[in-house]
Every structure is written in structure tokens, then in C-alpha cells.
Design an enzyme around this catalytic site. Structure first.
Site, PDB file in Angstrom:
ATOM      1  CB  VAL A  84      -0.907   0.006   1.253  1.00  0.00           C
ATOM      2  CG1 VAL A  84      -1.706   1.295   1.342  1.00  0.00           C
ATOM      3  CG2 VAL A  84      -1.825  -1.202   1.244  1.00  0.00           C
ATOM      4  CB  CYS A  85       1.448   3.952  -2.305  1.00  0.00           C
ATOM      5  SG  CYS A  85       2.242   5.562  -2.408  1.00  0.00           S
ATOM      6  CG  LEU A  86      -2.297   5.287   3.649  1.00  0.00           C
ATOM      7  CD1 LEU A  86      -3.224   6.147   2.786  1.00  0.00           C
ATOM      8  CD2 LEU A  86      -3.125   4.258   4.388  1.00  0.00           C
TER       9      LEU A  86
END
Length: 182
Positions: A84-86
Site C-alpha cells: 500500500v502506498c499510503l
């Protein structure tokens, strides 16, 4: 101030007492799965994703590592690894956040407000920017194929490696082993 191990236990118990199904991976409290339901008023609504969570030794001072186990179509989630790119989790994590924040705020916000300008899935980002209706349809196709609650219960450690096809044919486990050509 409490030790990281006490905080880890407290946050995990808080998550388990909420409405989330939590399944421990090992005997320790550092790796576990959480079943996450797609937010309402989004094309992800009705889907259930298994999220793998790993808590570092320094949690809550270091952020948890989270990833989707079953496939999801989203610009900020790597389709193959589930990473996840968060921003909140990867860069601006604070010990003030807890595991419930991840599942009640951060992940729903990620799914409701994708950021196609910082993609891990370039195809999803391009489709979203080019044709939002087609993007939403692809999200729903993935949701129907990969995010069914009954499949998560049946196969907790596996995500399907099959790709969506034009004919949406049902396949058996025997077919998967023979798919070397792309």
C-alpha cells in the site's frame, strides 16, 4: 509511558474488540490478518479484503506494515504484492495513531480518494485519469472476483494469481499450475 509491547497488546485487543475479524499468523502478536470491508458509497462496497499486518518491534513509534492479500484494483496498491502506498502509514506515522485508525480511517480514505499521481499500479492510475466509469467498472470486476467473504474464509493465506479475462470463465485449481505463458 507504557512499553511498546504493552501498547502493541493494547492496540491489538482494541482492534479485536471492534467489528474486525482478526486472525493471528504466529504465536506472537506481531503478525496477523484483518478482514477489511470496502467502504460504502464506493465501488469497493460489498468486497472483503484480507489485510496482512506486521508490527515492528518499535511499534507504535514505527508504523505497521500493511498489505492486501487478495487482489484489489487501485492506483495506490501494488497489484502483485498488495503493498500500500499510503502517506500516513509510510511517512507521517505518529505514535498517536493506533490499529483501529488504520482500518476505520486510513484504509477507507485510501479507497474513497485514490491518488493517481503517486501510483503503485500505473495501469489503474492511467485508467482512472482517462475514464473514471471504466475504472469503477474494473474495480467492481476485481471486487466480484477476488473480494468475496466466503473465499477469504476458505483460503486465508492465498490470493488468486489468475487475471481477469474477457470471458470471465470459471477455472479449476488444475488450470492455475499450467499457466506459464503470458
Amino acid at each position: 509511558m507504557s512499553s511498546p509491547s504493552k501498547r502493541r497488546e493494547m492496540d491489538l485487543m482494541k482492534l479485536m474488540m471492534s467489528d474486525y475479524k482478526v486472525e493471528m499468523i504466529n504465536d506472537g502478536m506481531q503478525e496477523f490478518y484483518v478482514d477489511f470491508h470496502g467502504p460504502s458509497e464506493s465501488p469497493y462496497h460489498g468486497g472483503v479484503w484480507r489485510i496482512r499486518v506486521e508490527l515492528p518491534d518499535a511499534y507504535p513509534y514505527k508504523s505497521p506494515s500493511i498489505g492486501f492479500v487478495n487482489k484489489i484494483y487501485h492506483p495506490n496498491v501494488d497489484e502483485m504484492s498488495g503493498s500500500v502506498c499510503l502517506d500516513v502509514i509510510n511517512q507521517t506515522w505518529s505514535p498517536m495513531f493506533d490499529l483501529v485508525n488504520v482500518f476505520e480511517v486510513f484504509l477507507p480514505q485510501l479507497l474513497l480518494y485514490p491518488n493517481p499521481s503517486d501510483p503503485l499500479n500505473g495501469e489503474a492510475a492511467a485508467l482512472m485519469m482517462r475514464d473514471r466509469v471504466a475504472y469503477d467498472q474494473r474495480v467492481k470486476e476485481y471486487r466480484e472476483r477476488y473480494a468475496k467473504a466466503e473465499e477469504i474464509v476458505a483460503a486465508p493465506d492465498q490470493s488468486s494469481d489468475e487475471e481477469l479475462s474477457e470471458n470471465e470463465s470459471e477455472s479449476s485449481d488444475e488450470e492455475v499450475a499450467g499457466k506459464a505463458d503470458l
